[in-house]
Motif scaffolding. Structure first.
Motif, PDB file in Angstrom:
ATOM      1  N   PHE A 121     -19.503 -16.940  -3.312  1.00  0.00           N
ATOM      2  CA  PHE A 121     -20.138 -15.624  -3.242  1.00  0.00           C
ATOM      3  C   PHE A 121     -21.653 -15.728  -3.350  1.00  0.00           C
ATOM      4  N   ALA A 122     -22.139 -16.602  -4.253  1.00  0.00           N
ATOM      5  CA  ALA A 122     -23.588 -16.727  -4.444  1.00  0.00           C
ATOM      6  C   ALA A 122     -24.282 -17.135  -3.147  1.00  0.00           C
ATOM      7  N   GLN A 123     -23.632 -18.002  -2.370  1.00  0.00           N
ATOM      8  CA  GLN A 123     -24.210 -18.446  -1.101  1.00  0.00           C
ATOM      9  C   GLN A 123     -24.283 -17.285  -0.109  1.00  0.00           C
ATOM     10  N   LEU A 124     -23.222 -16.518  -0.047  1.00  0.00           N
ATOM     11  CA  LEU A 124     -23.208 -15.362   0.847  1.00  0.00           C
ATOM     12  C   LEU A 124     -24.282 -14.359   0.451  1.00  0.00           C
ATOM     13  N   ARG A 125     -24.405 -14.094  -0.846  1.00  0.00           N
ATOM     14  CA  ARG A 125     -25.410 -13.137  -1.312  1.00  0.00           C
ATOM     15  C   ARG A 125     -26.821 -13.628  -1.005  1.00  0.00           C
ATOM     16  N   SER A 126     -27.057 -14.934  -1.122  1.00  0.00           N
ATOM     17  CA  SER A 126     -28.382 -15.482  -0.836  1.00  0.00           C
ATOM     18  C   SER A 126     -28.753 -15.329   0.635  1.00  0.00           C
ATOM     19  N   ALA A 127     -27.743 -15.350   1.507  1.00  0.00           N
ATOM     20  CA  ALA A 127     -27.994 -15.260   2.952  1.00  0.00           C
ATOM     21  C   ALA A 127     -28.069 -13.827   3.462  1.00  0.00           C
ATOM     22  N   LEU A 128     -27.642 -12.856   2.656  1.00  0.00           N
ATOM     23  CA  LEU A 128     -27.580 -11.471   3.117  1.00  0.00           C
ATOM     24  C   LEU A 128     -28.907 -10.882   3.581  1.00  0.00           C
ATOM     25  N   PRO A 129     -30.051 -11.265   2.987  1.00  0.00           N
ATOM     26  CA  PRO A 129     -31.306 -10.714   3.512  1.00  0.00           C
ATOM     27  C   PRO A 129     -31.494 -10.958   5.005  1.00  0.00           C
ATOM     28  N   VAL A 130     -30.849 -11.995   5.527  1.00  0.00           N
ATOM     29  CA  VAL A 130     -30.923 -12.286   6.957  1.00  0.00           C
ATOM     30  C   VAL A 130     -29.672 -11.789   7.677  1.00  0.00           C
ATOM     31  N   LEU A 131     -28.499 -12.177   7.190  1.00  0.00           N
ATOM     32  CA  LEU A 131     -27.257 -11.921   7.914  1.00  0.00           C
ATOM     33  C   LEU A 131     -26.842 -10.453   7.907  1.00  0.00           C
ATOM     34  N   SER A 132     -27.444  -9.636   7.058  1.00  0.00           N
ATOM     35  CA  SER A 132     -27.062  -8.222   6.976  1.00  0.00           C
ATOM     36  C   SER A 132     -27.469  -7.432   8.214  1.00  0.00           C
ATOM     37  N   ARG A 133     -28.383  -7.975   9.023  1.00  0.00           N
ATOM     38  CA  ARG A 133     -28.808  -7.295  10.252  1.00  0.00           C
ATOM     39  C   ARG A 133     -28.748  -8.255  11.425  1.00  0.00           C
ATOM     40  N   ARG A 134     -27.978  -7.901  12.436  1.00  0.00           N
ATOM     41  CA  ARG A 134     -27.829  -8.780  13.591  1.00  0.00           C
ATOM     42  C   ARG A 134     -29.161  -9.015  14.292  1.00  0.00           C
ATOM     43  N   SER A 135     -30.045  -8.020  14.244  1.00  0.00           N
ATOM     44  CA  SER A 135     -31.351  -8.163  14.902  1.00  0.00           C
ATOM     45  C   SER A 135     -32.183  -9.268  14.274  1.00  0.00           C
ATOM     46  N   ASN A 136     -31.854  -9.680  13.046  1.00  0.00           N
ATOM     47  CA  ASN A 136     -32.613 -10.739  12.387  1.00  0.00           C
ATOM     48  C   ASN A 136     -32.422 -12.098  13.054  1.00  0.00           C
ATOM     49  N   ARG A 137     -31.426 -12.204  13.921  1.00  0.00           N
ATOM     50  CA  ARG A 137     -31.227 -13.469  14.638  1.00  0.00           C
ATOM     51  C   ARG A 137     -32.469 -13.833  15.445  1.00  0.00           C
ATOM     52  N   GLU A 138     -33.152 -12.846  15.963  1.00  0.00           N
ATOM     53  CA  GLU A 138     -34.326 -13.096  16.789  1.00  0.00           C
ATOM     54  C   GLU A 138     -35.623 -12.759  16.063  1.00  0.00           C
ATOM     55  N   ARG A 139     -35.552 -12.615  14.760  1.00  0.00           N
ATOM     56  CA  ARG A 139     -36.733 -12.284  13.983  1.00  0.00           C
ATOM     57  C   ARG A 139     -37.006 -13.378  12.947  1.00  0.00           C
ATOM     58  N   ALA A 140     -38.181 -13.311  12.340  1.00  0.00           N
ATOM     59  CA  ALA A 140     -38.478 -14.127  11.163  1.00  0.00           C
ATOM     60  C   ALA A 140     -38.445 -13.197   9.955  1.00  0.00           C
ATOM     61  N   VAL A 141     -37.808 -13.657   8.891  1.00  0.00           N
ATOM     62  CA  VAL A 141     -37.545 -12.809   7.734  1.00  0.00           C
ATOM     63  C   VAL A 141     -38.149 -13.448   6.487  1.00  0.00           C
TER      64      VAL A 141
END
Length: 269
Positions: A121-141
């Motif tokens: 769970f901790a790994q998933l939560r750490s990645a959520l700032p990026v993975l929570s929005r599909r548009s972040n695939r083409e962005r820098a966060v």
């Protein structure tokens, strides 16, 4: 080259840290007689402050871009370079080693390669700032101070975590995280590493027992994938350390361990 020329160590950082965060490591290994380099990611500004105001220059870069970028910056193959990578830098280090572009590799809390199915769970939560929005695939966060505290600085005090965030944290491309997240569903995933090769150089994997971004269970799962290879593969664990283990005030413990492993494998500065 072992026993002849100075051995070159290339350092590769991961998401959300500047290449300049390797400066203490470079000095440490230079003092031990090694040559070193710590290059920027594609599009990353050389100064952290500039990188924070120019995030779009890194947007859209993926794992293959990173491997080709750092592979192209390595010294000539005949000098037998070593690569040390942290987080996504650790994944890149494994690919460079498996592709016979370096002589040895150290992967510190490495981002998971294809085949790793552990997802604490901790790994998933750490990645959520990026993975929570599909548009972040083409962005820098970028990570907020609070997000950095959870993902990197959870095993150190808040004051030190905030200081490290101010010093080294920069925006990073979201694409590599999406590529890792879909790796086990993608037959041609750039997160694939040939873990069965018997003729590659030695690999050291380092896990951090309190890491949220790459929990120790994830690193151990990656290490297990190398079980069918007769090549040298070792796993060292630092209990009580978090993802900041390469930059916090305990970094020297990790660097000393890496130096000891290199010396045991015959690599001298």
């Amino acid at each position: 080259m072992i026993g002849e020329a100075m051995t070159h160590i290339a350092f590769i950082h991961g998401l959300w840290l500047s290449h300049a965060s390797w400066a203490p490591w470079e000095k440490f290994f230079v003092d031990e007689g090694f040559e070193t380099s710590a290059h920027t990611w594609p599009g990353e500004a050389s100064a952290p402050a500039t990188a924070r105001t120019n995030a779009d220059s890194q947007a859209g870069r993926g794992i293959d871009d990173l491997v080709n970028h750092f592979g192209g910056l390595l010294p000539p193959r005949e000098t037998r370079p070593i690569v040390i990578g942290h987080s996504f830098g650790g994944l890149i280090a494994q690919r460079l080693l498996a592709e016979d572009r370096v002589d040895a590799a150290v992967a510190i809390s490495p981002a998971p390669i294809k085949g790793v199915r552990s997802l604490p769970f901790a790994q998933l939560r750490s990645a959520l700032p990026v993975l929570s929005r599909r548009s972040n695939r083409e962005r820098a966060v970028a990570l907020s101070r609070r997000q950095f505290r959870y993902g990197f600085g959870n095993a150190i005090d808040r004051e030190q975590s905030d200081r490290l965030w101010e010093l080294w944290s920069i925006p990073s491309p979201g694409r590599p995280l999406f590529e890792v997240a879909s790796a086990n569903r993608d037959a041609a995933s750039p997160a694939f590493v040939d873990t069965s090769r018997p003729d590659r150089g030695p690999l050291l994997m380092i896990s951090a027992g309190s890491d949220h971004t790459v929990p120790a269970a994830t690193t151990k799962a990656a290490f297990a994938l190398y079980g069918d290879s007769s090549a040298s593969t070792e796993l060292h664990e630092f209990k009580g350390k978090g993802h900041s283990l390469t930059i916090d005030n305990g970094w020297r413990d990790v660097a000393d361990d890496v130096l000891g492993w290199l010396s045991a494998k015959g690599y001298m500065g």
